[in-house]
Design a protein around this motif. Structure first.
Motif, short mmCIF file in Angstrom:
data_model
loop_
_atom_site.label_atom_id
_atom_site.label_comp_id
_atom_site.label_asym_id
_atom_site.label_seq_id
_atom_site.Cartn_x
_atom_site.Cartn_y
_atom_site.Cartn_z
N SER A 6 0.83 -1.21 0.00
CA SER A 6 0.00 0.00 0.00
C SER A 6 0.86 1.26 0.00
N ALA A 7 1.87 1.28 0.85
CA ALA A 7 2.74 2.45 0.93
C ALA A 7 3.47 2.68 -0.39
N SER A 8 3.96 1.60 -1.00
CA SER A 8 4.68 1.70 -2.27
C SER A 8 3.76 2.18 -3.38
N LEU A 9 2.55 1.62 -3.42
CA LEU A 9 1.59 2.01 -4.45
C LEU A 9 1.20 3.48 -4.32
N SER A 10 0.94 3.90 -3.09
CA SER A 10 0.54 5.28 -2.85
C SER A 10 1.65 6.24 -3.25
N THR A 11 2.88 5.88 -2.89
CA THR A 11 4.04 6.71 -3.24
C THR A 11 4.23 6.75 -4.75
N PHE A 12 3.97 5.62 -5.41
CA PHE A 12 4.11 5.53 -6.87
C PHE A 12 3.01 6.31 -7.58
N LEU A 13 1.78 6.19 -7.09
CA LEU A 13 0.64 6.81 -7.77
C LEU A 13 0.61 8.33 -7.62
N GLY A 14 1.08 8.83 -6.47
CA GLY A 14 1.02 10.26 -6.20
C GLY A 14 1.55 11.13 -7.33
N PRO A 15 2.82 10.94 -7.74
CA PRO A 15 3.39 11.80 -8.79
C PRO A 15 2.74 11.61 -10.15
N ARG A 16 1.93 10.57 -10.30
CA ARG A 16 1.26 10.32 -11.58
C ARG A 16 -0.17 10.83 -11.60
N ILE A 17 -0.85 10.69 -10.47
CA ILE A 17 -2.25 11.14 -10.40
C ILE A 17 -2.35 12.65 -10.19
N SER B 200 -4.75 2.34 -3.62
CA SER B 200 -3.65 1.60 -3.00
C SER B 200 -4.17 0.57 -2.01
N LEU B 201 -5.13 0.98 -1.18
CA LEU B 201 -5.73 0.06 -0.21
C LEU B 201 -6.41 -1.11 -0.91
N THR B 202 -7.23 -0.80 -1.91
CA THR B 202 -8.02 -1.83 -2.59
C THR B 202 -7.12 -2.85 -3.27
N VAL B 203 -6.11 -2.38 -3.99
CA VAL B 203 -5.20 -3.29 -4.68
C VAL B 203 -4.45 -4.16 -3.68
#
Length: 320
Positions: free
Chosen positions: A14-25, A63-66
């Motif tokens: 979750s932490a990795s996904l959130s960190t990854f998605l932030g700069p893209r979303i 991130s949570l759902t995935v």
């Protein structure tokens, strides 16, 4: 040991996904001109935040759902909390969409928002009763293992708890990182409690959400690059309410999530006092704005409220 590993993996994913998605979303939100409009009756210092991308709650919701789909056991309890998170997140999404597209700062009208929340609450309660055979028992803080049953008052009680919790988180989301930081503390505390109760599926979900929020706060801390919006705050409220209800820890919400409770109480007191006296009890409500108006800097308010949240959480753990 497998449970501890699953908790750690859910947290890290979750932490990795959130960190990854932030700069893209965040750039997508900016390009779509999904920017925050600031209340005209709010603190003047907040006007500089106009245009900051909002609806950022989708970052930690995804991130949570995935994470849960990959690692969490999709038990009825977990499905209930996910359904609550997504349902209230959807209500918040509609509200944010109206604010951005219609340029209506208040979004959904009050009765529309309450109606949507009542529908989401009713569906969640019905789902919970079907799988949990009534959800009749509640642990009482300071009373050891004592539980009580509310009988016919259970359903209206659940409605009050869910609506109150959801809107409490929403009210608290007024400063950069404030609601995010408090939510990290609150869900971490409930995650520990659930581990003690050996409700591992819910514990995994709680820590997955903590990881998602830790990734999100990198972009939400002052100066915020994105706001969670009602999409995020209502989703967090839905997650918290359903998580506590389904694990029979409902009465720990005002204790562990004490800052959310106090913020809501400050608004109620402000409205009630003004109706009686035509004067303001606080300089501005919710309470975090009162301290801003007293001259506290935003970071001082945020850190002070985080510290208070830690004290509430530790108290909850001590009496658990």
């Amino acid at each position: 040991m497998n449970y501890a590993l699953n908790i750690a993996l859910a947290f890290l994913i979750s932490a990795s996904l959130s960190t990854f998605l932030g700069p893209r979303i965040i750039p997508m939100l900016r390009n779509l001109k999904i920017g925050q409009t600031i209340r005209e009756d709010g603190p003047r210092s907040h006007l500089a935040k106009t245009g900051t991308p909002t609806m950022g709650g989708i970052i930690f919701i995804i991130s949570l759902t995935v994470s849960i789909l990959l690692l969490g056991k999709l038990t009825p309890d977990v499905l209930l909390v996910l359904a609550s998170t997504l349902s209230f997140g959807a209500v918040g999404f509609i509200d944010d969409f109206l604010k951005v597209v219609k340029k209506r700062n208040l979004g959904l009208r009050a009765y529309q928002k309450i109606l949507c929340q009542l529908i989401a609450s009713a569906l969640i309660i019905a789902y919970g009763f079907y799988f949990k055979e009534g959800l009749q028992e509640f642990y009482i803080p300071f009373m050891g293992n004592l539980t009580i049953q509310l009988g016919i008052f259970t359903i209206p009680f659940f409605l009050i708890v869910i609506l109150g919790t959801v809107n409490a988180v929403n009210l608290t989301d007024g400063l950069d990182g404030l609601a995010t930081g408090i939510s990290i503390i609150v869900f971490s505390t409930f995650g520990v409690m659930l581990s003690i109760l050996e409700k591992w599926d819910l514990s995994i979900l709680a820590f997955a959400l903590v990881g998602a929020l830790l990734g999100f706060i990198l972009f939400n801390y002052k100066p915020a690059k994105v706001f969670m919006g009602d999409t995020g705050s209502l989703a967090l409220g839905g997650a918290l309410a359903s998580l506590a209800v389904i694990s029979e820890l409902t009465f720990f919400i005002p204790l562990v999530a004490g800052v959310f409770f106090v913020e809501t109480l400050s608004v109620m007191l402000q409205v009630g006092y003004f109706k009686l006296t035509k004067k303001r009890l606080f300089r501005m409500a919710p309470l975090h704005h009162h301290y801003e108006q007293k001259g506290w800097g935003e970071l001082k308010v945020v850190w002070s409220f985080w510290a208070a949240s830690v004290l509430f959480a530790l108290t909850g753990l001590l009496v658990f």
